[in-house]
Write a protein that holds these residues in place. Sequence first.
Motif, PDB file in Angstrom:
ATOM      1  N   VAL A   1      -4.645 -15.192  -3.230  1.00  0.00           N
ATOM      2  CA  VAL A   1      -4.439 -14.665  -1.875  1.00  0.00           C
ATOM      3  C   VAL A   1      -3.331 -13.613  -1.895  1.00  0.00           C
ATOM      4  N   GLN A   2      -2.253 -13.911  -2.605  1.00  0.00           N
ATOM      5  CA  GLN A   2      -1.137 -12.958  -2.682  1.00  0.00           C
ATOM      6  C   GLN A   2      -1.578 -11.657  -3.331  1.00  0.00           C
ATOM      7  N   ALA A   3      -2.360 -11.742  -4.392  1.00  0.00           N
ATOM      8  CA  ALA A   3      -2.871 -10.540  -5.058  1.00  0.00           C
ATOM      9  C   ALA A   3      -3.737  -9.725  -4.106  1.00  0.00           C
TER      10      ALA A   3
ATOM     11  N   ALA B   1      -3.207  -5.951  -2.519  1.00  0.00           N
ATOM     12  CA  ALA B   1      -4.272  -4.949  -2.563  1.00  0.00           C
ATOM     13  C   ALA B   1      -4.584  -4.421  -1.165  1.00  0.00           C
ATOM     14  N   LEU B   2      -4.492  -5.286  -0.142  1.00  0.00           N
ATOM     15  CA  LEU B   2      -4.714  -4.847   1.235  1.00  0.00           C
ATOM     16  C   LEU B   2      -3.681  -3.800   1.633  1.00  0.00           C
ATOM     17  N   THR B   3      -2.422  -4.055   1.329  1.00  0.00           N
ATOM     18  CA  THR B   3      -1.379  -3.076   1.637  1.00  0.00           C
ATOM     19  C   THR B   3      -1.639  -1.774   0.890  1.00  0.00           C
ATOM     20  N   ALA B   4      -1.907  -1.863  -0.393  1.00  0.00           N
ATOM     21  CA  ALA B   4      -2.107  -0.655  -1.200  1.00  0.00           C
ATOM     22  C   ALA B   4      -3.333   0.133  -0.751  1.00  0.00           C
ATOM     23  N   MET B   5      -4.450  -0.546  -0.514  1.00  0.00           N
ATOM     24  CA  MET B   5      -5.690   0.155  -0.180  1.00  0.00           C
ATOM     25  C   MET B   5      -5.660   0.727   1.237  1.00  0.00           C
ATOM     26  N   SER B   6      -5.056   0.001   2.185  1.00  0.00           N
ATOM     27  CA  SER B   6      -4.994   0.543   3.549  1.00  0.00           C
ATOM     28  C   SER B   6      -4.111   1.789   3.575  1.00  0.00           C
ATOM     29  N   ILE B   7      -3.056   1.804   2.766  1.00  0.00           N
ATOM     30  CA  ILE B   7      -2.232   3.009   2.640  1.00  0.00           C
ATOM     31  C   ILE B   7      -3.022   4.129   1.959  1.00  0.00           C
ATOM     32  N   ALA B   8      -3.619   3.811   0.815  1.00  0.00           N
ATOM     33  CA  ALA B   8      -4.323   4.834   0.028  1.00  0.00           C
ATOM     34  C   ALA B   8      -5.480   5.453   0.800  1.00  0.00           C
ATOM     35  N   ASN B   9      -6.196   4.635   1.573  1.00  0.00           N
ATOM     36  CA  ASN B   9      -7.335   5.157   2.336  1.00  0.00           C
ATOM     37  C   ASN B   9      -6.896   6.222   3.333  1.00  0.00           C
ATOM     38  N   ASP B  10      -5.680   6.093   3.857  1.00  0.00           N
ATOM     39  CA  ASP B  10      -5.169   7.115   4.776  1.00  0.00           C
ATOM     40  C   ASP B  10      -4.589   8.306   4.026  1.00  0.00           C
ATOM     41  N   VAL B  11      -3.864   8.052   2.959  1.00  0.00           N
ATOM     42  CA  VAL B  11      -3.245   9.148   2.204  1.00  0.00           C
ATOM     43  C   VAL B  11      -4.308  10.081   1.622  1.00  0.00           C
ATOM     44  N   LYS B  12      -5.443   9.524   1.217  1.00  0.00           N
ATOM     45  CA  LYS B  12      -6.516  10.315   0.609  1.00  0.00           C
ATOM     46  C   LYS B  12      -7.096  11.363   1.565  1.00  0.00           C
ATOM     47  N   LYS B  13      -6.812  11.248   2.833  1.00  0.00           N
ATOM     48  CA  LYS B  13      -7.351  12.197   3.814  1.00  0.00           C
ATOM     49  C   LYS B  13      -6.673  13.558   3.718  1.00  0.00           C
TER      50      LYS B  13
ATOM     51  N   ALA C   1       0.871 -10.436  -9.208  1.00  0.00           N
ATOM     52  CA  ALA C   1       0.341  -9.974 -10.492  1.00  0.00           C
ATOM     53  C   ALA C   1      -0.253 -11.113 -11.305  1.00  0.00           C
ATOM     54  N   SER C   2       0.170 -12.342 -11.017  1.00  0.00           N
ATOM     55  CA  SER C   2      -0.379 -13.491 -11.753  1.00  0.00           C
ATOM     56  C   SER C   2      -1.731 -13.938 -11.203  1.00  0.00           C
ATOM     57  N   GLY C   3      -2.111 -13.386 -10.046  1.00  0.00           N
ATOM     58  CA  GLY C   3      -3.384 -13.754  -9.434  1.00  0.00           C
ATOM     59  C   GLY C   3      -4.446 -12.690  -9.630  1.00  0.00           C
TER      60      GLY C   3
END
Length: 364
Positions: free
Chosen positions: A263-265, A269-281, A211-213
């Motif tokens: 990089v941590q931020a 975001a990679l974890t969140a977006m890769s999950i969300a991209n599948d859930v949105k289906k 969150a700091s990044g």
Amino acid sequence: MYIGIMSGTSLDGIDMVAATFGDHGATIHHQAMYSFPSELKEKLIALSQGEPITLDEIGTIDHFLGKTYAEAVNRFLGEHNLSPEAVTAIGCHGQTVFHKPSGPMPFTMQLGDANIIAALTGITTVADFRRKDMALGGQGAPLVPAFHRFLFGTEGNTKVVLNIGGIANISVLETGKPVLGFDTGPGNMLMDSWVSEHCGEPYDKDGQWAASGTVNPALLAQMLAEPYFSQPAPKSTGRELFHRGWLDQQLATFGLPLAGQDVQATLLALTAMSIANDVKKYSAGELLVCGGGAQNSALMEALKQALPGWTVMTTDDKGVDGDSLEALAFAWLAKQALEGKPGNLPEVTGASRLCRLGAIYYPD
């Protein structure tokens, strides 16, 4: 009563539950988490990331793990005043060190000798849950969707159960439709590795460092171009793909220097977006989050932002402790095995048929 044991790809410890099961639910009576011996954890990380190793070392780790699981069970029994006779069986997933579900000779390898567990605890032990499904042409993963259907049902609005361990996986429960499930990609694994190197912490508590990044959109887009994310289900993955070398290669390809927190931020975001991209289906409903990632408030907020049409909550909000859910699943799979009932879902794994999962190891 059944005991379930799970130690996942994050290698944060051994989760254990003692539970009983009804027709449509489970009751957790006791639960605990035990740390790996540091020497064992180091060996497991090295092995799962493909570092050279001898057969002697693999056999030693297999024994060491079996003994560690058994000692944890005996400690658990003592702490909760349980006798071995009170436990029908132990369901132990073992520690995955390699998972290769595709190619001409697919295989999966979980270590932790179940003979040792049964012998040292005096309790029948069920292990080796994945290979029967793979023998029938399946991925051998994920195995928890069948249990999620048992626990949460498919009636009412859409429910997606999201487990965020080292790897993230989902189970999709929709009324009138087959249960679906697959690994979406990295969960905590890459974030844990990065924060450990830069901050000396085993994980980023509440996602505070992330969150700091600031998320780097170009790096995020590059990482989301990883071919795994566009593969159709059934699919599964693990540390053999999303290991630290994968991240190092991504950063080397990107080329531009970035602050550690940025990089941590971007990894969050990679974890969140890769999950969300599948859930949105799937049609919007409830996203039920469990596993270590459910305790990362920054990650939970990122999921809410990425899925505005969904109600994002933890499985705890449904009365099921998210820290124990996977261990609970393997306790249930042990029950299924002893009762001769199937534990896989072919529509999830790609196996040719339903089958009983797990080999049974008796103490005598």
